[in-house]
Design an enzyme around this catalytic site. Structure first.
Site, PDB file in Angstrom:
ATOM      1  N   GLY A  35       6.820  -8.187   4.358  1.00 41.92           N
ATOM      2  CA  GLY A  35       5.446  -8.299   4.841  1.00 41.92           C
ATOM      3  C   GLY A  35       4.528  -8.298   3.627  1.00 41.92           C
TER       4      GLY A  35
ATOM      5  N   ALA B 148       3.111  -5.808   1.985  1.00 42.94           N
ATOM      6  CA  ALA B 148       3.438  -4.820   0.953  1.00 42.94           C
ATOM      7  C   ALA B 148       4.624  -5.298   0.116  1.00 42.94           C
ATOM      8  CB  ALA B 148       3.740  -3.470   1.593  1.00 42.94           C
ATOM      9  N   GLY B 149       5.660  -5.790   0.787  1.00 42.43           N
ATOM     10  CA  GLY B 149       6.868  -6.218   0.075  1.00 42.43           C
ATOM     11  C   GLY B 149       6.612  -7.434  -0.809  1.00 42.43           C
TER      12      GLY B 149
ATOM     13  N   PHE C  38     -17.085  -3.532  10.757  1.00 43.66           N
ATOM     14  CA  PHE C  38     -15.878  -2.948  11.333  1.00 43.66           C
ATOM     15  C   PHE C  38     -16.120  -1.471  11.582  1.00 43.66           C
ATOM     16  CE2 PHE C  38     -11.280  -4.212  11.712  1.00 43.66           C
ATOM     17  CZ  PHE C  38     -11.507  -5.526  12.079  1.00 43.66           C
TER      18      PHE C  38
ATOM     19  N   GLN D 231      -2.139   6.192  15.589  1.00 42.53           N
ATOM     20  CA  GLN D 231      -3.408   5.568  15.985  1.00 42.53           C
ATOM     21  C   GLN D 231      -3.292   4.814  17.304  1.00 42.53           C
ATOM     22  OE1 GLN D 231      -5.533   2.202  13.625  1.00 42.53           O
ATOM     23  NE2 GLN D 231      -6.782   4.033  13.490  1.00 42.53           N
TER      24      GLN D 231
ATOM     25  N   THR E 176      -8.729  -7.788  18.763  1.00 44.17           N
ATOM     26  CA  THR E 176      -9.151  -7.267  17.456  1.00 44.17           C
ATOM     27  C   THR E 176     -10.502  -6.527  17.506  1.00 44.17           C
ATOM     28  OG1 THR E 176      -9.792  -7.863  15.204  1.00 44.17           O
ATOM     29  CG2 THR E 176     -10.115  -9.555  16.853  1.00 44.17           C
ATOM     30  N   GLU E 177     -10.615  -5.514  16.628  1.00 42.66           N
ATOM     31  CA  GLU E 177     -11.877  -4.797  16.445  1.00 42.66           C
ATOM     32  C   GLU E 177     -12.970  -5.758  15.978  1.00 42.66           C
ATOM     33  OE1 GLU E 177     -11.411  -0.834  14.864  1.00 42.66           O
ATOM     34  OE2 GLU E 177     -12.950  -1.228  13.376  1.00 42.66           O
TER      35      GLU E 177
ATOM     36  N   ARG F 267     -11.852   4.592  15.219  1.00 43.31           N
ATOM     37  CA  ARG F 267     -10.976   4.266  16.349  1.00 43.31           C
ATOM     38  C   ARG F 267     -10.600   5.492  17.173  1.00 43.31           C
ATOM     39  NH1 ARG F 267      -7.136  -0.345  13.527  1.00 43.31           N
ATOM     40  NH2 ARG F 267      -8.777  -1.908  13.583  1.00 43.31           N
TER      41      ARG F 267
ATOM     42  N   HIS G   1      -1.009   1.588  18.127  1.00 41.39           N
ATOM     43  CA  HIS G   1      -1.289   0.483  17.211  1.00 41.39           C
ATOM     44  C   HIS G   1      -0.736   0.693  15.806  1.00 41.39           C
ATOM     45  CE1 HIS G   1      -3.372  -2.880  15.493  1.00 41.39           C
ATOM     46  NE2 HIS G   1      -4.132  -2.132  14.715  1.00 41.39           N
TER      47      HIS G   1
ATOM     48  N   GLU H 252       2.907   0.195   5.482  1.00 44.51           N
ATOM     49  CA  GLU H 252       2.854   1.092   6.642  1.00 44.51           C
ATOM     50  C   GLU H 252       4.025   2.081   6.666  1.00 44.51           C
ATOM     51  OE1 GLU H 252       1.625  -0.822  10.290  1.00 44.51           O
ATOM     52  OE2 GLU H 252       2.065   0.977  11.469  1.00 44.51           O
TER      53      GLU H 252
ATOM     54  N   LEU I 172      -4.407  -3.550   5.603  1.00 50.05           N
ATOM     55  CA  LEU I 172      -4.023  -4.696   4.775  1.00 50.05           C
ATOM     56  C   LEU I 172      -4.301  -4.358   3.310  1.00 50.05           C
ATOM     57  CD1 LEU I 172      -5.298  -7.785   6.836  1.00 50.05           C
ATOM     58  CD2 LEU I 172      -3.034  -6.751   6.789  1.00 50.05           C
TER      59      LEU I 172
HETATM   60  C1  LIG Z   1      -1.592  -6.821  16.097  1.00 49.69           C
HETATM   61  C2  LIG Z   1      -1.984  -6.144  14.812  1.00 49.69           C
HETATM   62  C3  LIG Z   1      -3.185  -6.470  14.182  1.00 49.69           C
HETATM   63  C4  LIG Z   1      -3.555  -5.829  12.992  1.00 49.69           C
HETATM   64  N1  LIG Z   1      -4.747  -6.180  12.394  1.00 49.69           N
HETATM   65  C5  LIG Z   1      -5.082  -5.601  11.208  1.00 49.69           C
HETATM   66  C6  LIG Z   1      -6.266  -5.987  10.518  1.00 49.69           C
HETATM   67  O1  LIG Z   1      -7.016  -6.878  10.933  1.00 49.69           O
HETATM   68  N2  LIG Z   1      -6.560  -5.366   9.342  1.00 49.69           N
HETATM   69  C7  LIG Z   1      -5.768  -4.394   8.812  1.00 49.69           C
HETATM   70  O2  LIG Z   1      -6.076  -3.874   7.746  1.00 49.69           O
HETATM   71  N3  LIG Z   1      -4.621  -4.028   9.447  1.00 49.69           N
HETATM   72  C8  LIG Z   1      -4.260  -4.608  10.619  1.00 49.69           C
HETATM   73  N4  LIG Z   1      -3.095  -4.222  11.236  1.00 49.69           N
HETATM   74  C9  LIG Z   1      -2.167  -3.313  10.537  1.00 49.69           C
HETATM   75  C10 LIG Z   1      -1.428  -4.076   9.443  1.00 49.69           C
HETATM   76  O3  LIG Z   1      -1.254  -5.407   9.834  1.00 49.69           O
HETATM   77  C11 LIG Z   1      -0.060  -3.479   9.142  1.00 49.69           C
HETATM   78  O4  LIG Z   1      -0.167  -2.096   8.954  1.00 49.69           O
HETATM   79  C12 LIG Z   1       0.500  -4.101   7.863  1.00 49.69           C
HETATM   80  O5  LIG Z   1       0.462  -5.508   7.945  1.00 49.69           O
HETATM   81  C13 LIG Z   1       1.906  -3.622   7.587  1.00 49.69           C
HETATM   82  O6  LIG Z   1       2.418  -4.376   6.500  1.00 49.69           O
HETATM   83  P1  LIG Z   1       3.785  -3.988   5.811  1.00 49.69           P
HETATM   84  O7  LIG Z   1       3.963  -4.950   4.690  1.00 49.69           O
HETATM   85  O8  LIG Z   1       3.793  -2.551   5.503  1.00 49.69           O
HETATM   86  O9  LIG Z   1       4.892  -4.211   6.944  1.00 49.69           O
HETATM   87  P2  LIG Z   1       5.239  -5.453   7.903  1.00 49.69           P
HETATM   88  O10 LIG Z   1       4.309  -6.573   7.772  1.00 49.69           O
HETATM   89  O11 LIG Z   1       5.453  -4.860   9.243  1.00 49.69           O
HETATM   90  O12 LIG Z   1       6.617  -5.949   7.313  1.00 49.69           O
HETATM   91  C14 LIG Z   1       7.793  -5.191   7.392  1.00 49.69           C
HETATM   92  C15 LIG Z   1       8.917  -5.977   6.762  1.00 49.69           C
HETATM   93  O13 LIG Z   1      10.087  -5.168   6.687  1.00 49.69           O
HETATM   94  C16 LIG Z   1      11.205  -5.893   7.130  1.00 49.69           C
HETATM   95  N5  LIG Z   1      12.192  -4.929   7.628  1.00 49.69           N
HETATM   96  C17 LIG Z   1      11.995  -3.887   8.468  1.00 49.69           C
HETATM   97  N6  LIG Z   1      13.151  -3.234   8.677  1.00 49.69           N
HETATM   98  C18 LIG Z   1      14.100  -3.869   7.946  1.00 49.69           C
HETATM   99  C19 LIG Z   1      15.493  -3.681   7.752  1.00 49.69           C
HETATM  100  N7  LIG Z   1      16.183  -2.706   8.381  1.00 49.69           N
HETATM  101  N8  LIG Z   1      16.151  -4.537   6.939  1.00 49.69           N
HETATM  102  C20 LIG Z   1      15.483  -5.556   6.331  1.00 49.69           C
HETATM  103  N9  LIG Z   1      14.179  -5.779   6.479  1.00 49.69           N
HETATM  104  C21 LIG Z   1      13.496  -4.945   7.270  1.00 49.69           C
HETATM  105  C22 LIG Z   1      10.637  -6.836   8.173  1.00 49.69           C
HETATM  106  O14 LIG Z   1      11.501  -7.935   8.366  1.00 49.69           O
HETATM  107  C23 LIG Z   1       9.316  -7.228   7.521  1.00 49.69           C
HETATM  108  O15 LIG Z   1       9.523  -8.253   6.587  1.00 49.69           O
HETATM  109  C24 LIG Z   1      -2.709  -4.857  12.427  1.00 49.69           C
HETATM  110  C25 LIG Z   1      -1.505  -4.546  13.036  1.00 49.69           C
HETATM  111  C26 LIG Z   1      -1.154  -5.158  14.227  1.00 49.69           C
HETATM  112  C27 LIG Z   1       0.142  -4.750  14.874  1.00 49.69           C
END
Ligand SMILES: Cc1cc2nc3c(=O)[nH]c(=O)nc-3n(C[C@H](O)[C@H](O)[C@H](O)COP(=O)(O)OP(=O)(O)OC[C@H]3O[C@@H](n4cnc5c(N)ncnc54)[C@H](O)[C@@H]3O)c2cc1C
Length: 566
Positions: A12, A14-15, A113, A229, A243-244, A275, A342, A366, A383
């Protein structure tokens, strides 16, 4: 057996940001994801990303809003870093091709926001996450010489050497079921949240807390796990997010009497309070009989107050969501929503470089708890968190790897053990126990009933009993698919174990925190109690194999706790 300087689990935001930072620092990188990277949950992020980029704004104001939003549980040193580095990160993204909205004067445009004293949310219509993720993915491909991508690989556990250092991970190739070990000098967990432990949730099916549980099982402490949350606007029928950004553009909330009830709860910020505050207000209206919908479980969100041209320009995705998933044209009539799970503020405890207490193991996004969100995350700060701390973790892991020898390959028995465990799972049939999906549903419903906007000791204890029973039942649960090719069923069984670990840690922490702060509102302890509880709660796996609670101090730099009003 592949080996790299830095192994990143999760692709995602972060990665991917961690991978780019590590590659730019000269490291060899592997990035692994259980789904195609652009299908990570980051792709669903709609509303935007915060930064104090405007000349009238300041990072200090952004930091203060974040501290206040966190109900003073956020660590202020980490919040300062995130807010100070935010403007440059937005510009970095824009220079790499993110088409952020521009206003009439041609400058980057913002939207308001929740919980923010200034409009400082930058956005791409209501597909901000998708826009960011695709641009980062292009950059990953550009760095293909340094970054190996393992797409549709599922990590089952972390590798540790005899000294407890993290030296990589074991993973299953989803395409053919083969297991392999990946050694690395540093491993970064970027595997996202655990929303699927709740039903309904706004989170994608893949948000199952894998990294949180894997780190916990390796001995890393989890922190702030009680802080879950509930977003104020999710569809009544299925928990989909509205969305907010809708409220940021001017949409308002009404109860069944047509009353704009936020006037009572947050007279200054109204719908744009934090929120936790808005979700509690809605739930109070519902519980006191002023909800709408068949069982009075909903609240009306009126988006028609936003000019139609603006809706179609800035909120077009939620027009589709309203039409396709609720049969409502939001440009013409209000839509029924309610608070829904959420985001998880808690996760694997890290410092501001993404380090966990386990040498060689990092976490960002996250999955991690730095803690910049404390008791309640502000919209559009997640984000930002993924990018700032993803980048810092990637850079730190690369610098640490420089000049360090590659860890020895793990014994072959390590893969054999994991293969044996999965084989034993596949041998179970309907006679052995319950179906995995049934257990998952019961977990989600119990968490949503007892560990939601309002909580009390009795409900939390009941829920903990349910989770402990489900943990037992999961040991004999069976799957229907016995194959090796794209066997999602077997992955579901493994994910169930991760979600149960996350749920247990959440409930233990929620029971322990005998006060109300941020997203944790205890009806039996309705006040915030700084004397006793201005501290983080941690959960670690004890030597006995049972979870153990601990505490960590909250870092306060400039902002002393005050009463929180919106
Ligand atoms: C519907 C929705 C709307 C949102 N809108 C906003 C917004 O407008 N603004 C904001 O700031 N935040 C928003 N958020 C929150 C934000 O999007 C997330 O907290 C953030 O994108 C998380 O990013 P991440 O890189 O940590 O993880 P993710 O994007 O969840 O990525 C996780 C990654 O880990 C991989 N993975 C997981 N487990 C394994 C495993 N066992 N083996 C291999 N790979 C694995 C997955 O394949 C994926 O690639 C929203 C969240 C949701 C659900």
């Amino acid at each position: 057996m592949p080996s790299h300087d830095v192994l990143i689990i999760g692709a995602g935001l972060a990665g991917q940001r961690a991978a780019l930072a590590a590659a730019e620092a000269g490291a060899t990188v592997a990035i692994m994801s259980k789904v195609h990277p652009v299908r990570s949950h980051s792709n669903a992020a709609a509303g935007g990303i915060n930064a104090a980029l405007n000349p009238e704004d300041s990072w200090e104001s952004h930091a203060y809003d974040t501290v206040k939003g966190s109900d003073y549980l956020g660590d202020q040193d980490a919040i300062e870093i995130m807010c100070r580095e935010a403007p440059d990160e937005i510009l970095w993204l824009e220079h790499r091709g993110v088409t952020f909205h521009r206003n009439e004067t041609g400058h980057l445009g913002t939207r308001a926001f929740g919980g923010a004293s200034q409009a400082r949310t930058y956005y791409v219509a209501d597909i901000t996450g998708q826009a960011l993720l695709h641009v980062l993915y292009e950059q990953l491909m550009k760095h293909h010489a340094a970054i190996d991508r393992y797409e549709e690989w599922f990590v089952t556990s972390l590798l540790q050497d005899a000294g407890g250092h993290c030296v990589g991970a074991v993973a299953r190739n989803i395409r053919d079921g083969a297991m392999e070990t990946f050694t690395a000098k540093g491993t970064i967990l970027a595997s996202g949240g655990a929303g699927q432990a709740f039903k309904p949730t706004t989170n994608a099916l893949i948000c199952t807390g894998d990294g949180i549980a894997q780190a916990y099982r390796a001995g890393a402490p989890l922190m702030d796990m009680e802080m879950i949350q509930y977003h104020p606007t999710t569809l009544l029928e299925n928990g989909f997010l509205i969305t907010e950004g809708a409220r940021g553009e001017g949409a308002q909330l009404f109860n069944k009497d047509g009353e704009r009830f936020m006037e009572k709860y947050a007279p200054n910020k109204m719908e744009l309070a934090s929120r936790d505050v808005v979700s509690r207000a809605e739930q109070t209206e519902i519980d006191e009989g002023r909800g709408v919908g068949p069982d009075g479980q909903g609240i009306l969100l009126d988006v028609t107050l936003v000019p139609k041209k603006r809706i179609l320009e800035a909120l077009r995705e939620i027009v589709n969501i309203g039409r396709d998933f609720a049969g409502v044209d939001i440009t013409r009539e209000p839509i029924t929503i309610r608070p829904g799970q959420h985001y998880i503020m808690g996760g694997v405890k890290t410092d501001v470089e993404g380090r966990t207490p386990i040498p060689g193991l990092y976490a960002a996004g996250e999955v991690a708890c730095v803690s910049v969100h404390g008791g309640n995350r502000l919209g559009a700060n997640s984000l930002l968190d993924t990018l700032i701390f993803g980048r810092r973790a990637g850079a730190h892991a690369a610098a640490r790897a420089d000049g360090m020898p590659m860890p020895a390959e793990p014994p072959a028995s390590r893969v054999r053990d994991e293969e044996g465990w999965i084989a034993s799972l596949l041998q179970r049939g309907p006679g052995s126990g319950r179906r995995v999906s049934e257990i998952k549903d019961e977990l989600g419903e119990a968490m949503n009933r007892h560990c939601a906007v309002f909580r009390d000791e009795q409900g939390l204890s009941t829920c903990l009993d349910v989770v402990r029973r489900l943990q037992e039942e999961a040991r004999s649960a069976y799957v229907d698919d016995r194959g090796t090719i794209f066997n999602q069923d077997v992955l579901g069984a493994i994910e169930l174990g991760y979600m149960l670990d996350c749920a247990e840690a959440t409930l233990l922490s929620a029971l322990e925190r005998r006060e109300s702060r941020g997203a944790q509102f205890r009806t039996d302890y309705p006040e915030r109690n700084d004397d006793e509880w201005l501290r983080h709660i941690t959960v670690s796996l004890g030597a006995s194999g049972r979870p153990e609670l601990g505490y960590a101090p909250v870092t306060i730099t400039s902002w002393q706790p005050e009463e929180r009003k919106y």
